[in-house]
Design an enzyme around this catalytic site. Sequence first.
Site, mmCIF file in Angstrom:
data_model
loop_
_atom_site.group_PDB
_atom_site.id
_atom_site.type_symbol
_atom_site.label_atom_id
_atom_site.label_comp_id
_atom_site.label_asym_id
_atom_site.label_seq_id
_atom_site.Cartn_x
_atom_site.Cartn_y
_atom_site.Cartn_z
ATOM 1 N N HIS A 52 2.167 10.645 -2.469
ATOM 2 C CA HIS A 52 2.828 8.707 -2.589
ATOM 3 C C HIS A 52 1.514 7.537 -2.640
ATOM 4 O O HIS A 52 2.032 6.512 -3.288
ATOM 5 C CB HIS A 52 2.599 8.084 -0.514
ATOM 6 N N HIS A 54 -5.808 5.830 1.981
ATOM 7 C CA HIS A 54 -6.203 6.853 1.967
ATOM 8 C C HIS A 54 -7.468 7.811 1.877
ATOM 9 O O HIS A 54 -7.875 8.762 2.398
ATOM 10 C CB HIS A 54 -4.793 8.086 2.552
ATOM 11 N N LYS A 95 5.656 5.642 -0.799
ATOM 12 C CA LYS A 95 6.814 6.774 -0.251
ATOM 13 C C LYS A 95 8.364 5.975 -0.996
ATOM 14 O O LYS A 95 9.261 7.615 -0.190
ATOM 15 C CB LYS A 95 6.806 5.872 0.882
ATOM 16 N N HIS A 125 0.877 -1.548 0.070
ATOM 17 C CA HIS A 125 0.092 -0.154 0.060
ATOM 18 C C HIS A 125 0.929 1.207 -0.229
ATOM 19 O O HIS A 125 0.312 1.879 -0.635
ATOM 20 C CB HIS A 125 -0.940 0.027 1.722
ATOM 21 N N ASP A 126 1.525 1.335 0.428
ATOM 22 C CA ASP A 126 2.735 2.357 0.629
ATOM 23 C C ASP A 126 4.207 2.868 -0.273
ATOM 24 O O ASP A 126 4.905 3.044 -0.009
ATOM 25 C CB ASP A 126 3.420 2.747 2.235
#
Length: 405
Positions: free
Chosen positions: A280, A307, A255, A251-252
């Site tokens: 991100h 998010h 970044k 998911h990240d």
Amino acid sequence: MRQDMHLSSNKVVSIFKTIEELNLLKDVDTILDKTLYEARKLANADAGSIFLKEKETLRFSYVQNDTLFPKDEANVALYADFRLPVSTRSIVGYAALTGETVVIDDAYELREDLPYRFNPAYDRKSGYKTVSVLAIPLGSFSERLVGVMQLINARDEGGKPAPFSKESQDYMPLFANHASLAIERGIMNRELILRMMKMAELRDPHETGAHVQRVGAYSAELYQQWAMVHGVDRNTIRRTRDVIRLSAMLHDVGKVGISDIILKKPGKLDKEEFSIMRWHTIFGARLFLQNTSSLDEMSYDIALNHHEKWNGTGYPGQIPDIRADAIPMSAPKKGDEIPVAARITALADVFDALSSRRSYKEPWPDEKILEVIEQDAGTHFDPSIVEVFFQIFDVIKAIREKYRE
Ligand code: C2E
Ligand code: SIN
Ligand code: SIN
Ligand code: FE
Ligand code: FE
């Protein structure tokens, strides 16, 4: 091969069909689930577990038990965390060390001269009664040992525990060799993703691997429970569960595109820093734009939308046109416009962020976390997902315990 004389061609066909199915699966847990289920079906065994070799130990990695708990439901038993040494003193260790299949007709009547002993601790704790055992080394053809599969309590026609048949003893190694390859591939997939995420968050090497594994596992369990409650058909559940775990782990991944100065900032982000941080989601989604597989597709959905908030106050909305990167974020999505996999990962991610230490915050006590999650049902989170979160909170805690820092 002479030993093939015990194999009926029906059994062989069904073994190869199962292996084909195994090769379609991606995540190691789904592969273990299927391997154990099919092995138990072939041998008509009531229960079983799989230990995977990790460094010089055997780590308990999967369990099924028709007598103790239903398959395909969230269960803390799957996240028990213990290891056995690779040594001749335990049944599983002996199979691992010697590469031999161990056949036991009655675990409580083992001959004294055998090097291994049956450990009755699990039976005592669970009230289960182990009788027959078939422990099969999971060695791929390259002879690397992947682990050991232990089948428990073959059943006779009346369903009573009986010794494993000669036939089971003969065909199980054939199945195990092929399954081992699938398991190895599943482990590689998981490790590849962990390595990718290490690059994305190299700055926080202690935190990352565990955070990513937890968010993946929370998401898989939340999805399964949510889908069951919502009457999703079993095949869809099985396929989606396979993919969501790996996708949620990513998911990240976006970044990678955020500078260390922002990512590692010890204090609160200011407005401008946070508006950069929000990218991100888009950086991550762009990695999966090609959409060549269901894994890409779901990874895109989750990276982009994790998010977003249920009430439409999240970010980033639609992905901006790739040719005009100065375009501001568009209107956020809300409710069902947010893909369900992303709604699930959103809750998993926030729960984990709140229960972990970050460079900018201390871990919160559970009480406070649960209060916030309950409060935010219907605003930040999809209320139906909050509901299943509370239904399986014991499993969530077991996952947190298994993948601790
Ligand atoms: P993350 O640390 O993985 O946090 C994920 C989400 O968990 C956050 O999304 C937020 O919804 C929730 N969360 C995390 N910590 C808190 C908290 O202390 N209180 C509350 N109420 N919720 C919390 P969000 O806000 O969109 O942040 C996305 C990412 O931006 C975070 O991922 C983190 O990497 C970074 N970030 C957010 N705020 C800060 C900050 O104040 N300082 C730094 N250094 N990074 C931050
Ligand atoms: C299955 O039921 O075969 C797949 C999902 C799981 O890992 O339980
Ligand atoms: C499987 O494909 O894992 C077996 C079917 C079932 O889950 O009952
Ligand atoms: Fe994020
Ligand atoms: Fe995160």
